[in-house]
Design a protein around this motif. Structure first.
Motif, PDB file in Angstrom:
ATOM      1  N   PHE A  54       1.088  -1.142   0.186  1.00  0.00           N
ATOM      2  CA  PHE A  54      -0.189  -0.060   0.179  1.00  0.00           C
ATOM      3  C   PHE A  54       1.010   1.139   0.034  1.00  0.00           C
ATOM      4  O   PHE A  54       2.166   1.293   0.512  1.00  0.00           O
ATOM      5  N   ASP A  55       0.016   2.145  -0.293  1.00  0.00           N
ATOM      6  CA  ASP A  55       1.350   3.493  -0.055  1.00  0.00           C
ATOM      7  C   ASP A  55       1.416   3.850   0.868  1.00  0.00           C
ATOM      8  O   ASP A  55       2.420   4.633   1.388  1.00  0.00           O
ATOM      9  N   LYS A  56       0.304   3.785   1.910  1.00  0.00           N
ATOM     10  CA  LYS A  56       0.744   5.019   3.297  1.00  0.00           C
ATOM     11  C   LYS A  56       0.097   3.619   3.951  1.00  0.00           C
ATOM     12  O   LYS A  56      -0.716   3.018   4.060  1.00  0.00           O
ATOM     13  N   LYS A  57       0.514   3.055   5.876  1.00  0.00           N
ATOM     14  CA  LYS A  57       0.569   2.532   6.647  1.00  0.00           C
ATOM     15  C   LYS A  57      -0.466   3.384   7.248  1.00  0.00           C
ATOM     16  O   LYS A  57      -1.873   2.153   7.575  1.00  0.00           O
ATOM     17  N   ALA A  58      -1.711   4.580   6.684  1.00  0.00           N
ATOM     18  CA  ALA A  58      -3.144   4.139   7.041  1.00  0.00           C
ATOM     19  C   ALA A  58      -3.592   3.737   5.846  1.00  0.00           C
ATOM     20  O   ALA A  58      -5.442   3.236   6.356  1.00  0.00           O
ATOM     21  N   ASP A  59      -3.606   3.294   4.474  1.00  0.00           N
ATOM     22  CA  ASP A  59      -4.142   2.559   3.840  1.00  0.00           C
ATOM     23  C   ASP A  59      -4.299   1.080   4.187  1.00  0.00           C
ATOM     24  O   ASP A  59      -5.422   0.324   4.211  1.00  0.00           O
ATOM     25  N   ILE A  60      -3.214   0.625   5.346  1.00  0.00           N
ATOM     26  CA  ILE A  60      -3.231  -0.503   5.066  1.00  0.00           C
ATOM     27  C   ILE A  60      -3.777  -1.044   6.713  1.00  0.00           C
ATOM     28  O   ILE A  60      -4.760  -1.905   6.633  1.00  0.00           O
ATOM     29  N   GLU A  61      -4.780  -0.380   7.364  1.00  0.00           N
ATOM     30  CA  GLU A  61      -4.899   0.216   8.846  1.00  0.00           C
ATOM     31  C   GLU A  61      -6.411   0.174   7.972  1.00  0.00           C
ATOM     32  O   GLU A  61      -7.480  -0.424   9.045  1.00  0.00           O
ATOM     33  N   HIS A  63      -7.671  -1.698   5.257  1.00  0.00           N
ATOM     34  CA  HIS A  63      -8.408  -2.240   4.807  1.00  0.00           C
ATOM     35  C   HIS A  63      -8.209  -3.370   5.104  1.00  0.00           C
ATOM     36  O   HIS A  63      -7.870  -4.763   5.290  1.00  0.00           O
ATOM     37  N   ILE A  64      -7.323  -3.146   6.545  1.00  0.00           N
ATOM     38  CA  ILE A  64      -6.550  -4.912   7.622  1.00  0.00           C
ATOM     39  C   ILE A  64      -7.764  -5.675   7.395  1.00  0.00           C
ATOM     40  O   ILE A  64      -7.633  -6.791   7.336  1.00  0.00           O
ATOM     41  N   ASN A  65      -8.976  -4.917   8.163  1.00  0.00           N
ATOM     42  CA  ASN A  65     -10.270  -5.996   8.527  1.00  0.00           C
ATOM     43  C   ASN A  65     -10.761  -6.809   6.991  1.00  0.00           C
ATOM     44  O   ASN A  65     -11.574  -7.843   7.239  1.00  0.00           O
ATOM     45  N   VAL A  66     -10.467  -6.175   6.070  1.00  0.00           N
ATOM     46  CA  VAL A  66     -11.371  -5.991   4.565  1.00  0.00           C
ATOM     47  C   VAL A  66     -10.807  -8.332   4.628  1.00  0.00           C
ATOM     48  O   VAL A  66     -10.898  -8.777   4.650  1.00  0.00           O
ATOM     49  N   LEU A  67      -9.251  -7.861   4.482  1.00  0.00           N
ATOM     50  CA  LEU A  67      -8.017  -8.938   4.525  1.00  0.00           C
ATOM     51  C   LEU A  67      -7.798  -9.941   5.053  1.00  0.00           C
ATOM     52  O   LEU A  67      -8.804 -10.898   4.684  1.00  0.00           O
ATOM     53  N   LYS A  81      -4.274 -22.499   8.262  1.00  0.00           N
ATOM     54  CA  LYS A  81      -4.161 -21.399   8.884  1.00  0.00           C
ATOM     55  C   LYS A  81      -3.476 -20.551   8.629  1.00  0.00           C
ATOM     56  O   LYS A  81      -2.367 -20.746   7.587  1.00  0.00           O
ATOM     57  N   THR A  82      -3.935 -19.372   8.211  1.00  0.00           N
ATOM     58  CA  THR A  82      -3.350 -17.990   7.476  1.00  0.00           C
ATOM     59  C   THR A  82      -3.088 -16.654   8.998  1.00  0.00           C
ATOM     60  O   THR A  82      -2.941 -16.168  10.078  1.00  0.00           O
ATOM     61  N   ASN A  83      -1.593 -16.391   8.426  1.00  0.00           N
ATOM     62  CA  ASN A  83      -1.037 -15.384   9.687  1.00  0.00           C
ATOM     63  C   ASN A  83      -1.190 -13.561   8.855  1.00  0.00           C
ATOM     64  O   ASN A  83      -0.036 -13.873   7.944  1.00  0.00           O
ATOM     65  N   ILE A  84      -1.436 -12.537   9.427  1.00  0.00           N
ATOM     66  CA  ILE A  84      -0.634 -11.448   8.858  1.00  0.00           C
ATOM     67  C   ILE A  84      -0.233 -10.733   9.412  1.00  0.00           C
ATOM     68  O   ILE A  84      -0.342 -10.735  10.564  1.00  0.00           O
TER      69      ILE A  84
END
Length: 84
Positions: A54-61, A63-67, A81-84
């Motif tokens: 992602f471009d910015k840390k805010a973008d990760i925050e 969309h993290i729940n979608v992933l 088993k998945t780990n993010i």
């Protein structure tokens, strides 16, 4: 650029291909705004790695729940088993 790393381990390596096919058909990265790139790697017979940039840390925050939601369903379907 900021990245999320997704480690995937399966209990039955014979299902690995079917799991990858499921993601290819059902995961639409266009729903994640500001996603720069997605890469997937087959590490071993029972392990895979996904990298979401992602471009910015805010973008990760944002969309993290979608992933997490998508891959929680993925875990349930394939007994992985998945780990993010």
């Amino acid at each position: 650029m900021f990245c999320i790393f997704l480690d995937v381990r399966c209990s039955n390596y014979k299902l690995m291909h079917f799991g990858y096919q499921y993601v290819a058909l059902n995961f639409d990265p266009r729903n994640l705004k500001c996603l720069v790139s997605v890469d997937a790697y087959h590490i071993s017979s029972d392990e895979g790695l996904g990298i979401f940039a992602f471009d910015k840390k805010a973008d990760i925050e944002k969309h993290i729940n979608v992933l997490k939601e998508f891959f929680k369903d993925y875990e349930d379907r394939f007994s992985w088993k998945t780990n993010i």
